[in-house]
Structures are given as C-alpha cells and as structure tokens.
Design a protein around this motif. Structure first.
Motif, PDB file in Angstrom:
ATOM      1  N   ARG A 124       0.849  -1.190   0.000  1.00  0.00           N
ATOM      2  CA  ARG A 124       0.000   0.000   0.000  1.00  0.00           C
ATOM      3  C   ARG A 124       0.883   1.238   0.000  1.00  0.00           C
ATOM      4  O   ARG A 124       2.042   1.186   0.407  1.00  0.00           O
ATOM      5  CB  ARG A 124      -0.933  -0.003   1.224  1.00  0.00           C
ATOM      6  N   LYS A 405      -7.905  -0.144   3.751  1.00  0.00           N
ATOM      7  CA  LYS A 405      -8.492   0.762   2.763  1.00  0.00           C
ATOM      8  C   LYS A 405      -7.803   0.482   1.437  1.00  0.00           C
ATOM      9  O   LYS A 405      -6.573   0.352   1.405  1.00  0.00           O
ATOM     10  CB  LYS A 405      -8.241   2.215   3.160  1.00  0.00           C
ATOM     11  N   ARG A 409      -2.177   1.212  -6.599  1.00  0.00           N
ATOM     12  CA  ARG A 409      -0.757   0.908  -6.721  1.00  0.00           C
ATOM     13  C   ARG A 409      -0.292   0.958  -8.171  1.00  0.00           C
ATOM     14  O   ARG A 409      -1.063   0.640  -9.092  1.00  0.00           O
ATOM     15  CB  ARG A 409      -0.449  -0.492  -6.153  1.00  0.00           C
TER      16      ARG A 409
HETATM   17  N1  5AD Z   1      -4.856  -1.841  -1.314  1.00  0.00           N
HETATM   18  C1  5AD Z   1      -5.308  -2.282  -0.123  1.00  0.00           C
HETATM   19  N2  5AD Z   1      -5.065  -3.522   0.342  1.00  0.00           N
HETATM   20  C2  5AD Z   1      -4.333  -4.335  -0.430  1.00  0.00           C
HETATM   21  N3  5AD Z   1      -3.936  -5.603  -0.244  1.00  0.00           N
HETATM   22  C3  5AD Z   1      -3.205  -5.985  -1.305  1.00  0.00           C
HETATM   23  N4  5AD Z   1      -3.122  -4.986  -2.183  1.00  0.00           N
HETATM   24  C4  5AD Z   1      -3.821  -3.943  -1.661  1.00  0.00           C
HETATM   25  C5  5AD Z   1      -4.110  -2.644  -2.112  1.00  0.00           C
HETATM   26  N5  5AD Z   1      -3.673  -2.187  -3.288  1.00  0.00           N
HETATM   27  C6  5AD Z   1      -4.303  -6.381   0.927  1.00  0.00           C
HETATM   28  C7  5AD Z   1      -5.132  -7.610   0.559  1.00  0.00           C
HETATM   29  C8  5AD Z   1      -4.144  -8.713   0.700  1.00  0.00           C
HETATM   30  C9  5AD Z   1      -3.256  -8.198   1.806  1.00  0.00           C
HETATM   31  C10 5AD Z   1      -1.929  -8.810   1.874  1.00  0.00           C
HETATM   32  O1  5AD Z   1      -3.121  -6.837   1.535  1.00  0.00           O
HETATM   33  O2  5AD Z   1      -6.159  -7.738   1.517  1.00  0.00           O
HETATM   34  O3  5AD Z   1      -4.747  -9.950   1.037  1.00  0.00           O
END
Ligand code: 5AD
Ligand code: SF4
Length: 514
Positions: A124, A405, A409
């Motif tokens: 994130r 949230k 990315r």
């Molecule tokens: N935004 C928010 N949460 C994310 N996850 C993965 N990518 C994102 C993102 N872009 C969360 C998912 C995953 C965990 C490791 O992180 O819930 O299962």
C-alpha cells in the motif's frame, strides 16, 4: 531472552493504522501492512562518488567492507530493518544468513553499521511512503563510505527510480535476486557506486546455506515464491514475479534439519501457499506435503499461509482432520463479500463459491479457526457491495480479520478503474467493518473461556509467573504458571478470560518435556 512485548509482535509487523485487528498474523499479507509515515521527497545531495567509495574499500577482504565509516571502526557491520509481511521477515533472515556467512556482523543501530539495508514493502502507498521517509533521514546524516541498500518489494517496484529520489542509496535489489546479494555487494566493494538486482524471471527460489532464524522454536520455510493470480489491485505479481515452487524433497530435507536443530513449529510460507506445485518428479500435492512435513520426527506444529480460496480443496481439510500436528487455523482472504467486486478484483471466485469453502472448513471434524483479509473502498464499491461484505462477515464469523483501505498501486489494472471512493468514505467504511469484526471476536473468544488449549510458550513477562504463547488455532494466550522455565515448551492452559484480540488463562500442567 524474549520479553513480553516483542513476543507479542512475533510473526507479524504491527504498524498500520489501516489495519484491522486480527489475532496474530496474516499471510496474503505476506506482502505486508501499510504503514503511516510522512513522505519526504528525497532530493539531490549526499551522492557517493565512485572515487570515495572505491578508496574507502580498496584492499579490504569480503566482510571487512568498510573499515572506517565516519571516523568510526565499523568494519564488516550491517544493520537490517524489515517492513511488511512474514515473507519479508523470512527473506531478511536469509539475507542476514548470507551476510553473516561472509563474515559480517549484525548490529542493532544504523549509526554503527557500515551497510544499512531496508527490506521493504510496497503493498500500500503508506508502506512505500514510510520507507522513503526512512531513507530521507540519511540525506544529511549518511556517513562517508556507508552503504545504504533497499531490498524487497519497493526496490523491485521502483527500481532505479530510488536512486533518483534518494541518491545516497547505492544498492537496490528485489527478492528474486537475493541469491546474488554477495556478488552485488562485492561489486560495491570493487568500486561500483550503484548496483541493482531486479530480475524477476529467475525460476529459482531463494535458498541459502545459512539462514539466521529469529525464533528458536518456530521457524518459517518458504515453499512457493511469487504469485500468478493477478488480482487487479495487487503489486505482488510485479514485485515478486511469477510462482516458483520448491521441490518437495528439498523442503523436507530442510524440515528435518530444522527439527534436528530443535525447532518444533514450522510455518510454510507462500503468497498463495496452497497453489504449491512440486516441480520434482515426485509431484507431491500441497496436502501431501503438509502431512509429510508434520510426519518429520520432532515437528509438533505445522502452519501454512496464505491460502487462496480458488486452490483450497477438500484434501487440505482432510489432511488437517487426519494429522494432529497440522494447526487448526486457516487464513483464507476473501477481500469482499460482493461477487461484482470480486469480479472487478479478479479474485476468480464468487461469494457463493467462497462460502462453499467456508462450509467445508466449518464441517471439518476438528474445530478450525478461520481468518481473512478484507479491502474496503475498492473503485466502484457501492453501499450495497459494502453491505454484502458486512453480511458475509456475519455469516462466516471470522476468528480474525485484517482490513485495509484500498490503495491504488503502480502497474495494477485497478489503477485505471473509475468511481474511486473518497478517502473519508473509505475511512468510514473501514471503521464500521472493524467495529463489526471486533464484536464478532469478542463473542467468539468469550466462548473459549473454560476450554483447555495447548500453548507453545514463546514469551515471558517481566512480571512473575506470567507467560505467553500461541494456541494451535493461532490465538495469543497469556497465562500464569509458577514453573521457572517454560520457554519453548508446550503447556496445557485453561482459558479464564477473553478479550477481542487475546485470551488469558492458567497452566493446567506445568510444562511437559519437549
Ligand atoms: N490496497 C489495499 N489492500 C491491499 N492488499 C493488497 N493490495 C492492496 C491494495 N492495493 C491487501 C489484501 C491482501 C493483503 C496482503 O493486503 O487484503 O490480502
Ligand atoms: Fe494475493 Fe492476489 Fe496479490 Fe497474489 S495477486 S499476492 S493472490 S492479493
């Protein structure tokens, strides 16, 4: 000796305002937690010139890297800080192993290190910001000759951009290239100023002769690296590359070695651990590998994380039913309760298909804890979609959940999606979801009062007679026992009190022999 505080952190980096409180750890977060932190733009300055670095290193042996940094004798020392998930924690153990075997010494503070390494997370935005802010601290304070390296997911994602944002960094290396770390460091030793290791197409998993393991009883073991699932919000397929499984014989040989060293609990790791595909002629299924690991003499507990719902078959539940050493906990991230959103997320299952997997787990002969990951505020998430997530939580009644949230990315398909949810609305939904999950955990944990659990004792409080450990169902259990030394032992504990995130109790039998 482990103390209360850090033992509680064991298995998870807890540093995220976005994150809901599950009980101990999660694993699709293999990729890590978002971490708050202000972004400092790393401008020019602090550049390491080739001459200076080469001069500082000339004639030194490997492992005696920089012998005089900032006027202090810091020869062959490294500092390594890890952000993110268990996968990163374990990678750091391997990186440390590689450096230790080359004669480096690990130190607790970057101030006393010749080589400063950050093993990073980029799942994130906040995680990435935190790391740039940490790097920013060296803008004016980096000592002459000191090497600053960025490893892991952010390194893979940002690549050479990191040199632009933080010119004082001299090494950028993604996880698929850790094997080459000694050579990369040797190139720095030879006078190069900027080195990268950013391939993701290697078909090897990162195995090392020496891994420095942080916990003397419980150990990680990566059985599959990378991810082929391509969820639309996720950077992992970009940062960790395609799936590569490790041969079953090699996994089992390492488990036998670990058991000989006294480890009794093994955690098998992978972004999608249950997508394991034995590359050897043996073609062992994941469920067979679980049973085989559990059968290694000396191994008392086997955990695995993270499971992807699509590849979660009945054979895994049957293995858990049949083999007592397989822990009664499954982490099965759902992300959303709305089939429309699951489709937009490219999760490859519907709400109903997911609930079938849950029914399979709930129908097991053994009581199995179920935890999950949830994302709120994915683009286009309507109030009705969100309601469906809440109703799914009410149906499943998770024993723990990590909630996030949505964070847009780089490179991910969801970046292009319309109908972004405003930040305040994401926060509002997250708060509602976390409050709901907290109530569920209070209720579920309260039902355990009076039950007896076996606990692997991992921590000792400064307070007399107070200990902590994990149950097989992965709950933290704090308990009292008058026995003088229990660390690393398995103890039967009766639960006397329950909170939302942990249990409290008292030992029934003081520590049995290991
Ligand atoms: N935004 C928010 N949460 C994310 N996850 C993965 N990518 C994102 C993102 N872009 C969360 C998912 C995953 C965990 C490791 O992180 O819930 O299962
Ligand atoms: Fe997990 Fe999907 Fe990311 Fe793979 S792409 S690590 S399955 S969230």
């Amino acid at each position: 000796m482990r103390t209360w505080g850090n033992a509680l952190q064991n298995g998870r980096v807890v540093d995220c305002e976005d994150m809901g409180n599950a009980f101990d750890f999660s694993l699709e977060r293999l990729t890590g937690q978002g971490i708050p932190g202000g972004l400092e733009s790393a401008g020019a300055g602090g550049e390491v010139s080739s001459g200076r670095l080469a001069g500082g290193l000339a004639g030194l042996e490997s492992g005696a890297y920089v012998d005089n940094v900032g006027g202090k004798a810091l020869a062959g020392t490294f500092f390594l800080e890890t952000f993110g998930c268990q996968m990163n924690d374990h990678d750091s153990e391997k990186v440390a192993g590689v450096l230790l075997s080359r004669g480096y010494r690990q130190v607790d503070s970057p101030d006393t290190a010749a080589v400063i390494l950050y093993n990073t997370c980029s799942i994130r935005e906040k995680a990435a910001q935190k790391i740039f802010s940490r790097l920013g601290e060296y803008r004016f304070t980096k000592k002459e000759g000191q090497v600053i390296g960025v490893l892991g997911c952010l390194a893979q994602q940002e690549g050479e951009e990191i040199f632009e944002r933080a010119p004082w960094v001299s090494l950028v290396c993604g996880s698929a290239s850790y094997r080459k770390l000694p050579q990369l460091i040797a190139q720095l030793e030879a006078g190069n100023t900027r080195i990268t290791g950013l391939e993701t197409d290697t078909d090897e998993t990162f195995e090392t002769e020496m891994t420095r393991r942080d916990n003397p009883w419980r150990t990680y073991l990566t059985i599959i690296e990378g991810c082929d699932k391509a969820c639309s919000y996720c950077v992992v397929p970009f940062t960790r590359g395609p799936e590569r499984s490790r041969a079953s014989a090699s996994v089992l040989a390492e488990v036998r070695q670990l058991a000989d060293l006294g480890y009794t609990e093994v955690q098998l790791l992978g972004q999608t651990v249950n997508s394991y595909a034995d590359p050897s002629a043996r073609r062992m299924r994941f469920s067979e590998l679980l049973a085989a690991v559990a059968a290694v003499p000396g191994i008392r507990r086997v955990r695995f994380m993270t499971s992807h719902p699509r590849d979660f078959g009945k054979d895994i539940v049957e293995a858990i039913e049949a083999v007592p050493a397989l822990c009664d906990h499954v982490h099965l991230p759902v992300q959303s309760g709305s089939t429309t959103l699951l489709r937009a997320m490219a999760r490859t299952y519907t709400r109903e298909e997911y609930l079938e997997k849950i029914a399979m787990l709930r129908g097991a002969k053994r009581r199995i804890s179920i935890t999950t990951d949830l994302i709120v505020g994915f683009p286009g998430e309507t109030p009705k979609d969100f309601e469906e997530t809440l109703s799914l939580m009410d149906t499943v009644r998770y024993d723990g959940a990590f909630s996030f949230k949505y964070s847009p990315r780089p490179n991910t398909p969801s970046l292009q999606m319309e109908d972004a949810i405003p930040e305040e609305e994401k926060s509002r939904r997250l708060a509602i979801l976390q409050a709901r999950q907290r109530d569920i955990q209070i209720e579920r944990n309260a039902r355990l009062v009076g039950d007896v659990f076996e606990v692997l004792v991992e921590g000792k409080s400064r307070r007399e007679n107070q200990w902590m450990g994990h149950t097989s169902c992965n709950r933290v259990l704090n308990f009292t026992s008058p026995v003088k030394e229990l660390l690393g032992h398995y103890v039967q504990v009766r639960v006397t009190r329950a909170g939302p995130n942990s249990l409290a109790g008292e030992a029934v039998h003081a520590g049995d022999a290991r």
